[in-house]
Design a protein around this motif. Structure first.
Motif, PDB file in Angstrom:
ATOM      1  N   ALA A  17       0.823  -1.205   0.000  1.00 43.90           N
ATOM      2  CA  ALA A  17       0.000   0.000   0.000  1.00 43.90           C
ATOM      3  C   ALA A  17       0.856   1.253   0.000  1.00 43.90           C
ATOM      4  O   ALA A  17       0.556   2.237  -0.694  1.00 43.90           O
ATOM      5  N   ALA A  18       1.958   1.224   0.765  1.00 42.35           N
ATOM      6  CA  ALA A  18       2.837   2.393   0.853  1.00 42.35           C
ATOM      7  C   ALA A  18       3.517   2.694  -0.476  1.00 42.35           C
ATOM      8  O   ALA A  18       3.845   3.857  -0.771  1.00 42.35           O
ATOM      9  N   ALA A  19       3.720   1.656  -1.297  1.00 48.35           N
ATOM     10  CA  ALA A  19       4.368   1.840  -2.588  1.00 48.35           C
ATOM     11  C   ALA A  19       3.404   2.297  -3.675  1.00 48.35           C
ATOM     12  O   ALA A  19       3.828   2.628  -4.786  1.00 48.35           O
ATOM     13  N   SER A  20       2.129   2.336  -3.366  1.00 51.38           N
ATOM     14  CA  SER A  20       1.124   2.729  -4.356  1.00 51.38           C
ATOM     15  C   SER A  20       1.145   4.238  -4.581  1.00 51.38           C
ATOM     16  O   SER A  20       1.360   5.016  -3.647  1.00 51.38           O
ATOM     17  N   PRO A  21       0.903   4.686  -5.820  1.00 52.59           N
ATOM     18  CA  PRO A  21       0.790   6.126  -6.072  1.00 52.59           C
ATOM     19  C   PRO A  21      -0.417   6.742  -5.359  1.00 52.59           C
ATOM     20  O   PRO A  21      -0.510   7.963  -5.245  1.00 52.59           O
ATOM     21  N   LYS A  22      -1.306   5.890  -4.877  1.00 51.07           N
ATOM     22  CA  LYS A  22      -2.470   6.359  -4.119  1.00 51.07           C
ATOM     23  C   LYS A  22      -2.363   5.961  -2.648  1.00 51.07           C
ATOM     24  O   LYS A  22      -3.364   5.716  -1.976  1.00 51.07           O
ATOM     25  N   ALA A  23      -1.132   5.917  -2.150  1.00 52.10           N
ATOM     26  CA  ALA A  23      -0.882   5.437  -0.794  1.00 52.10           C
ATOM     27  C   ALA A  23      -1.691   6.183   0.257  1.00 52.10           C
ATOM     28  O   ALA A  23      -2.151   5.596   1.243  1.00 52.10           O
TER      29      ALA A  23
END
Length: 354
Positions: free
Chosen positions: A222-228
């Motif tokens: 989740a932290a690596a997502s562009p929508k974190a």
């Protein structure tokens, strides 16, 4: 007749799917505690004395019940129930094999030949086999042998179907997607994060994840997502606490790779939330594609992303599907509906034995 049946399974206070079903039986059908016999208390080692005492009781002084409904899952659960069925057979008692567990099919297909013989024997000697979805009945009919058993499909009852669907219009923005389940590949949580990240939503949206298991790996994904900043990862909530929060969300996503029934889907639909789920196991029996929400192929991240976009960006569709989901649950998975199916099952057995 059903009210006199003895249910054998895990203790009612054990965390897990079968225990939840048994608690639903007790509460929805007003069954006394004496109708439930525990074969497992949550710990393999600590359950051994309980299990052996149960086997002795069934051999020496079994309860005076017309039938024993044995609630069975895979691996250790199956072996315990197989031995219990042998005890009942030695005393001439009739049992119903009620099969649960998303991994039971895999156990049947990957076990050694001797274990496969045990499984087939367990079902062939039962008076009836209860499957919670049609796909399990089809699988067992092929695995055990065509026509070797009598089957009936009876879904799990839901004790949480609301008196009226939640008012999704009053929620406002952002739209809130929820996931609940064991964190890991099997439940599709990584696919969900990827699909949410790739989606081009026109409406403000947040993703809320609740679960246990691979918590740190999910947080890292989740932290690596562009929508974190729009993905909220939480640890497992107590079931009651989760249900209290469920009505605050707008739709549920469960892109699972293996799901026998998907009670979390029924819980969401039962309060009026539409769902996006994978076509795995018995899910197509639970979710009516295009009515209660959408079905996608497990692992199809692009399709998952598209269906999430549809429900997030189209409020009218989201509300209508939520209402249809609630109506469907009320008709198919209520305690009244399931109790009638169970009574019909035992009435047919009595007619056969008359």
């Amino acid at each position: 007749m059903f009210e006199k049946v003895c249910h054998i399974g895990p203790a009612l206070n054990v965390q897990g799917g079968i225990s939840s079903v048994l608690v639903s039986y007790r509460d929805l059908f007003d069954l006394p505690e004496k109708n439930f016999i525990s074969s497992y208390n949550g710990s393999f080692i600590k359950s051994l004395p309980l299990f052996f005492c149960l086997c002795l009781k069934l051999l020496l002084n079994p309860p005076k019940a017309p039938y024993f409904q044995i609630h069975t899952s895979f691996n250790g659960s199956f072996f315990r129930k197989f031995l219990i069925s042998l005890c009942l057979r030695l005393r001439g008692k009739k049992y119903i094999a009620h099969i649960h567990g998303s991994q039971f099919k895999r156990m049947c297909t990957t076990s050694p030949a001797l274990v496969k013989c045990f499984i087939r024997s367990y079902f062939k000697h039962s008076a009836m086999v209860i499957c919670i979805t049609p796909d399990m009945q089809e699988f067992l009919d092929n695995f055990v042998g065509k026509g070797a058993c009598r089957y009936v499909v009876i879904p799990n009852p839901s004790p949480t179907i609301a008196a009226a669907p939640v008012d999704l219009i009053s929620h406002g923005l952002p739209v809130k997607i929820v996931f609940s389940g064991r964190y890991g590949h099997r439940k599709g949580v990584y696919d969900l994060i990827e699909a949410f990240s790739k989606a081009t939503f026109k409406t403000p949206v947040e993703l809320y994840l609740f679960g246990d298991g691979e918590v740190e790996q999910v947080k890292a994904k989740a932290a690596a997502s562009p929508k974190a900043t729009h993905i909220h990862v939480s640890d497992w909530l107590k079931h009651g606490d989760y249900l209290k929060q469920l009505s605050n969300f707008d739709l549920l996503a469960l892109p699972s790779y293996a799901e026998t029934f998907g009670m979390s889907l029924v819980e969401a639909m039962g309060i009026g939330l539409p769902v996006v789920a994978a076509r795995s196991g018995g899910v197509p029996f639970v979710v009516r594609d295009g009515v209660d929400g959408y079905l996608i192929d497990a692992g199809d991240v692009q399709a998952l992303s598209q269906k999430l976009q549809c429900l997030v960006d189209d409020e009218k569709m989201r509300v209508q599907m939520g209402r249809d989901a609630w109506n469907g649950c009320k008709d198919r998975f209520s305690g009244v509906t399931v109790l009638k199916l169970l009574r019909d099952c035992y009435d047919r057995l009595e007619l056969k034995n008359a």
